[in-house]
Structures are given as structure tokens and as C-alpha cells.
Design an enzyme around this catalytic site. Structure first.
Site, PDB file in Angstrom:
ATOM      1  N   GLY A 203       0.820  -1.208   0.000  1.00 44.77           N
ATOM      2  CA  GLY A 203       0.000   0.000   0.000  1.00 44.77           C
ATOM      3  C   GLY A 203       0.848   1.248   0.000  1.00 44.77           C
ATOM      4  CG  ASN A 204      -0.340   4.667  -1.525  1.00 43.65           C
ATOM      5  OD1 ASN A 204      -1.043   5.470  -0.944  1.00 43.65           O
ATOM      6  ND2 ASN A 204      -0.753   4.014  -2.611  1.00 43.65           N
ATOM      7  NE  ARG A 205       5.406   6.625   4.422  1.00 47.73           N
ATOM      8  CZ  ARG A 205       5.697   6.073   5.596  1.00 47.73           C
ATOM      9  NH1 ARG A 205       4.854   6.181   6.598  1.00 47.73           N
ATOM     10  NH2 ARG A 205       6.820   5.417   5.762  1.00 47.73           N
ATOM     11  CB  SER A 206      -2.617   8.305  -0.270  1.00 49.38           C
ATOM     12  OG  SER A 206      -3.617   9.257  -0.496  1.00 49.38           O
ATOM     13  CB  ALA A 271      -1.423   7.444  -3.834  1.00 45.62           C
TER      14      ALA A 271
END
Ligand code: CTP
Length: 423
Positions: A203-206, A271
Site C-alpha cells: 500500500g501507500n501512505r495516502s 495514489a
């Protein structure tokens, strides 16, 4: 303007001091009406000193001036910040059991509530019903921000920052901005998750905050908004924004493509993961265990490219260049160029009409309440830098840029034409 600042009993009462100063420094005449509970957090001398006026705290003060009726009658704006679940419940029920609720019952001017409370209280059906009742009566209820609350918990319930409250309060008294009226907006927000197995994902930090601000402002300016939320834990948005969820890039692609034909503007704020695991394991990936316990092997995860949804939308749109497409670029800058250099190259590569580039890093942008962005135009007009500004202010600037393109007759689409979509 004669403003009543109602303050109810929450820890965020301290932020109301800054809000008060924003009003007084702009020449407004502010009467502060704290509830009894608010005074446990910030006392009368502070309110009196910052407002430059005596502060009535109950219906028995200034009886000769009939304060409980006069303050509301004379107000040109009432803003309650922070508004607790309790004060909203009392206001929704029409109670007048203290000076603030009596003032609310006699006010005929615009009224704004800025709720702040713990997430559970905000999401409770009783609170949500009270918010719906207040909104149905024409009261503006500003959705709370998400983030760290008083304890260790996080979620929606934070009082938005004073400049945002100030802007929302002024917007409630000025003629509503309807510059996007009737425009059909499709917006993606949050970040995709690419599943490895039933337990794990890449995943990502958005956090989705910027996308939610974009949705709110577009809605406030009259657009019909559909938000595709990618893994945003608590979406607190006005009810008539349609919210659809998507988890992975492939799911997002199919939801976006299914709805793109009905959109006048698409904003790709999410994102999107560029890669996903080549193989999804149906069962949890387990460690292997050697008989002697010395096994330190780890699996190698092979990745494959995800489709570039934004570039695909640009390629498949009609010759008239509709819908108008806005991309976002999360950049850190590197030895090949600055954030703006990389964003310019990305704009050329993706071919969208606007690209909003923000500088990201562990402590920058993701999950934060402020942001600095560069807005780049495909048609060659000079780029703009916005910020450091709240995500709401960034959203205002993005929609200003979109409106500018639409007004100058972006492709065949003009605001006048899009208003034909109005029922
Ligand atoms: N985007 C997309 N599909 C992808 C990746 C990104 O639609 N597979 C969109 C994002 O929603 C955003 C824009 O493209 O609007 C730019 O995203 P970003 O991650 O900054 O760019 P990438 O194209 O992934 O480029 P890179 O990671 O190489 O910087």
C-alpha cells in the site's frame, strides 16, 4: 459584521481563540457566548480580552438588556466552534436551556456549526440524525477533520483549523459560489492496496484528506460529485456526494472507466500503486521451518505493472478533449530534477489538462493537514504555487484553475453547456 462565536465544552475550545482573532483582526464585532462547560477549558478573561467585549455566560447576566433574545436577534452570523455532540443535540431539539441555545433559537442569520468530538460520538446515529436535522433547517455543519484526537485515538472528529473555519463561516454569509453548478465531477481519493494474500497488501501512505477536500469544495460550488474512495477509513462528507469504494488499482480502473463517460471533469487524486504482486496467494503465506530451526529464508515477491489509469483516460477521451482531466503527482525530487521539473515531464507524458504536483516524504503531505502544491497547465499558461496551505485551500485553488480552463472554453466544454445537465 456582528458575529456571535458560540463555544461549547470541548478541548478544541482553545482553537476558537485563534478563530476569534481572525474575526476581530478583520474588523468584525464578535460576541463570544461560551457554554458553562466551555469555561472549564478557556475562561471568561480570555474571551473578554480577545473580543474586547464583556462576555455573558448565562441567561441571568445582563437581564435588563434581555441578552438571551437580543444577542441572537442582532447577529449577522452565528458560528459554534467547537460544537459538541451535546450542543448539537440541544440545538436540534430546539432547547433553550442556556444562553447559547437561546441565542440559536432567536438568530435568523446564517448559522454554522463546527463539530469536534471523539469519532464514536460523531459517527453515532443520534449525532448523525441531529446533524441531518440541523442541515435540513439550513444550518451549515462543517464536516470535522480526521486525525489525532485528544487521547491516542485517531479518526474523524477534529476541529478543522481556524483559517478553514473562518473561510467556511464567511462562505455561509456570502452568496454561495456556484461556479461548478451542474458539473459532473468524478474524483478518486486515498491509496490503492495490492493484495499479496488474505492478510497482507502493498500500500501507500495516502490518507485521502486532499481528495475529500476536493470533493467537499466541488460540492459546495454546486457540482454533482462522485468520489471513488480507495481505503479511506472514515469518509465524512455531505450526504449528496456519491461515494463508491475501490481497493486495488485494477478495481479502481474498472470503477473509473465505467463512470468516465458520465463525467465532465475527472480528478485522479488517488495514489495508485504502479505494481501489484504477480500472484495472489489464496491462503496466508507462511514461513518455512527447518528441522533445526535455522531457516531464515524469505519468499521473493514478483511484481507486475499496473495499468496507468490516468494515461488510459487521456488516450480514450474524444477528440473534443472531454472530459477535462486533472492528475496529481506525488514527487520527492531526485538528482534528475526538482519536484517541478519532474512534474512538468509527467504532465507531458500523461497528457492531462492540469497536473497538481506535491512534494511528498515521510513527514510531508501524506496525512498532514497542510500541503504545498504546484499547479501546472498543459496549455502552457504559467504554473502556480499554492501554499503552504490547508488541503481545503489547495482544493479551492485546484477548482479555481479548473473553472478558469472551463471558462476559457476548454475543448468543447463550457460551464454554460455543462449546466444543461441540470435537472
Ligand atoms: N496514476 C494512475 N495509474 C497508475 C499510477 C498513477 O492513474 N497506475 C495517476 C495518479 O492518480 C495521479 C497520477 O497518475 O493522478 C500520477 O501519479 P504518480 O504516482 O505521481 O505517477 P506515476 O505515473 O506513478 O509516476 P512515477 O511513480 O514514476 O513518478
Amino acid at each position: 459584521m456582528r458575529v456571535v462565536l458560540g463555544v461549547s465544552g470541548g478541548i478544541a475550545a482553545y482553537k476558537a481563540c485563534s478563530l476569534l482573532r481572525l474575526f476581530t483582526e478583520s474588523g468584525h464585532d464578535v460576541t463570544v457566548v461560551p457554554t458553562e462547560a466551555a469555561l472549564k477549558f478557556v475562561g471568561v478573561p480570555t474571551w473578554a480580552a480577545l473580543s474586547g467585549k464583556p462576555v455573558a455566560t448565562d441567561v441571568w447576566t445582563g437581564v435588563d438588556e434581555v441578552n438571551h433574545v437580543r444577542i441572537g436577534q442582532q447577529a449577522e452570523l452565528v458560528i459554534v466552534a467547537p460544537a459538541t455532540a451535546d450542543v448539537m443535540a440541544r440545538a436540534a431539539a430546539g432547547q433553550a436551556n442556556d444562553l447559547l441555545t437561546a441565542t440559536l433559537l432567536t438568530a435568523t442569520c446564517p448559522v454554522v456549526f463546527a463539530p469536534a468530538m471523539h469519532t464514536e460520538m460523531w459517527l453515532h446515529p443520534a449525532t448523525q440524525a441531529n446533524v441531518a436535522t440541523l442541515r435540513a433547517r439550513g444550518v451549515t455543519v462543517i464536516p470535522p477533520a480526521s486525525g489525532r484526537l485528544t487521547g491516542t485515538d485517531t479518526g474523524p472528529g477534529r476541529l478543522p483549523e481556524p483559517p478553514d473555519l473562518y473561510a467556511a463561516a464567511l462562505a455561509a454569509v456570502s452568496a454561495p459560489d456556484s461556479s461548478l453548478r451542474g458539473l459532473r465531477v468524478l474524483l478518486t481519493a486515498g491509496g490503492t492496496r495490492e493484495a499479496l494474500d488474505p492478510v497482507r497488501y502493498l500500500g501507500n501512505r495516502s490518507s485521502g484528506k486532499q481528495g475529500m477536500s476536493l470533493a467537499e469544495i466541488a460540492h459546495a460550488r454546486g457540482a454533482q460529485v462522485t468520489l471513488i474512495a480507495c481505503n479511506i477509513p472514515n469518509v465524512a462528507l455531505p450526504e449528496d456526494i456519491t461515494v463508491v469504494t475501490a481497493e486495488s488499482a485494477l478495481q479502481l480502473q474498472s470503477v473509473v472507466e465505467a463512470r468516465a463517460g458520465d463525467a465532465d471533469v475527472i480528478v485522479m487524486c488517488a495514489a495508485v500503486a504502479d505494481f501489484r504482486p504477480k500472484h495472489y496467494a489464496d491462503t496466508k503465506i507462511k514461513k518455512t521451518h527447518a528441522a533445526d530451526g535455522a531457516d531464515d529464508s524469505a519468499p521473493v515477491i514478483e511484481l507486475v505493472r499496473n495499468p496507468d489509469i490516468l494515461a488510459g483516460l487521456v488516450q480514450t477521451r474524444g477528440a473534443a478533449n472531454t472530459p477535462l482531466i486533472v492528475g496529481f503527482a506525488a514527487e520527492t525530487g531526485d538528482d534528475t530534477g526538482s519536484v517541478v521539473d519532474l512534474a512538468r515531464a509527467k504532465l507531458a507524458r500523461k497528457g492531462c489538462d492540469l497536473l497538481v504536483a506535491n512534494e511528498v516524504g515521510v513527514d510531508k503531505t501524506f496525512g498532514q493537514d497542510t500541503n504545498t502544491v504546484h499547479v501546472l497547465f498543459r496549455d502552457g499558461r504559467p504554473e502556480r504555487t499554492v501554499g503552504p496551505a490547508s488541503k481545503r485551500q489547495v482544493a479551492e485553488a485546484v477548482w479555481d484553475a479548473v473553472t478558469e480552463l472551463l471558462e476559457r472554453g476548454h475543448a468543447a466544454l463550457g460551464v454554460a453547456e455543462t449546466q444543461a445537465h441540470l435537472p
